[in-house]
Enzyme design. Structure first.
Site, PDB file in Angstrom:
ATOM      1  N   ASN A  50       0.833  -1.093   0.130  1.00  0.00           N
ATOM      2  CA  ASN A  50       0.191   0.458   0.087  1.00  0.00           C
ATOM      3  C   ASN A  50       0.526   1.451   0.378  1.00  0.00           C
ATOM      4  OD1 ASN A  50       0.637  -0.701   3.115  1.00  0.00           O
ATOM      5  ND2 ASN A  50      -0.931   0.704   3.311  1.00  0.00           N
ATOM      6  N   GLU A  52       0.606   4.829   0.922  1.00  0.00           N
ATOM      7  CA  GLU A  52      -0.899   5.778   0.946  1.00  0.00           C
ATOM      8  C   GLU A  52      -0.290   7.502   1.087  1.00  0.00           C
ATOM      9  OE1 GLU A  52      -0.914   5.164   5.324  1.00  0.00           O
ATOM     10  OE2 GLU A  52      -2.370   3.067   5.084  1.00  0.00           O
ATOM     11  N   CYS A  61      -3.601   0.560  -2.463  1.00  0.00           N
ATOM     12  CA  CYS A  61      -3.760  -0.425  -1.907  1.00  0.00           C
ATOM     13  C   CYS A  61      -3.043  -1.362  -2.334  1.00  0.00           C
ATOM     14  CB  CYS A  61      -5.593  -1.493  -1.695  1.00  0.00           C
ATOM     15  SG  CYS A  61      -6.330  -0.679  -0.785  1.00  0.00           S
ATOM     16  N   GLU A  63      -3.166  -4.674  -2.804  1.00  0.00           N
ATOM     17  CA  GLU A  63      -3.612  -5.728  -3.938  1.00  0.00           C
ATOM     18  C   GLU A  63      -3.142  -4.328  -5.244  1.00  0.00           C
ATOM     19  OE1 GLU A  63      -5.233  -4.831  -1.033  1.00  0.00           O
ATOM     20  OE2 GLU A  63      -6.119  -6.050  -0.611  1.00  0.00           O
ATOM     21  N   CYS A  96     -10.133  -5.026   0.247  1.00  0.00           N
ATOM     22  CA  CYS A  96     -11.100  -4.518  -0.279  1.00  0.00           C
ATOM     23  C   CYS A  96     -12.182  -4.669  -1.537  1.00  0.00           C
ATOM     24  CB  CYS A  96     -11.082  -3.077  -0.142  1.00  0.00           C
ATOM     25  SG  CYS A  96     -10.190  -1.999  -0.987  1.00  0.00           S
ATOM     26  N   CYS A  99     -10.505  -4.000  -4.579  1.00  0.00           N
ATOM     27  CA  CYS A  99      -9.807  -4.131  -5.223  1.00  0.00           C
ATOM     28  C   CYS A  99      -9.911  -5.491  -5.269  1.00  0.00           C
ATOM     29  CB  CYS A  99      -8.632  -4.803  -3.573  1.00  0.00           C
ATOM     30  SG  CYS A  99      -7.135  -3.400  -3.439  1.00  0.00           S
TER      31      CYS A  99
END
Ligand code: THU
Length: 136
Positions: A50, A52, A61, A63, A96, A99
């Site tokens: 990830n 940010e 993210c 993934e 999530c 993803c």
């Protein structure tokens, strides 16, 4: 669903690559460092973490980073056979919703490995994302 059996060896390779990727995460806001790794139809593994941002909504993210890295490296014919995701704190970490949809685009038969409060879980992408969106 189609058959897509992942060997124990490939599962371990994925988890190891995801663990290494989590160490490279940029997560100064949540401190929740996530790593993901995917296995392609040609047997390659690509990982992501990830990333940010101070403008929180721009966070990417792990993934999706892994999927985008695979395409950037190998091209748009990517087929995802399996993907593992985890976080550095060994906390539960299911992918999530965003993803799931991105994984489904390239892996409608993908097997997903992720840690839950009850231990590692394995699920078909369509169990995690029933009726995934498709344009064709
Ligand atoms: N995160 C992921 O990398 N993958 C997921 O599937 C869920 C959430 C990241 C985004 C953010 O940097 C941090 O976890 C906390 O939400």
């Amino acid at each position: 669903m189609g058959s897509n059996n992942i060997s124990a060896e490939d599962r371990e390779r994925l988890i190891k690559a995801a663990r290494a990727a989590a160490k490279r995460a940029y997560a100064p806001y949540s401190q929740f460092r996530v790593g993901a790794a995917l296995l392609t139809g040609t047997g390659e593994i690509f990982a992501g973490c990830n990333v940010e941002n101070a403008s929180y909504g721009l966070t990417n993210c792990a993934e999706r980073t892994a999927v985008f890295a695979a395409i950037a490296r190998s091209g748009p014919k990517l087929r995802i056979r399996a993907l593992a995701v985890l976080n550095a704190k060994e906390l539960p970490c299911a992918p999530c919703g965003a993803c799931r949809q991105v994984i489904f685009e390239f892996g409608p038969q993908a097997i997903i490995f992720f840690p839950t409060a009850q231990g590692w879980k394995q699920a078909h992408i369509t169990e995690l994302l029933p009726e995934g969106f498709r344009l064709k």
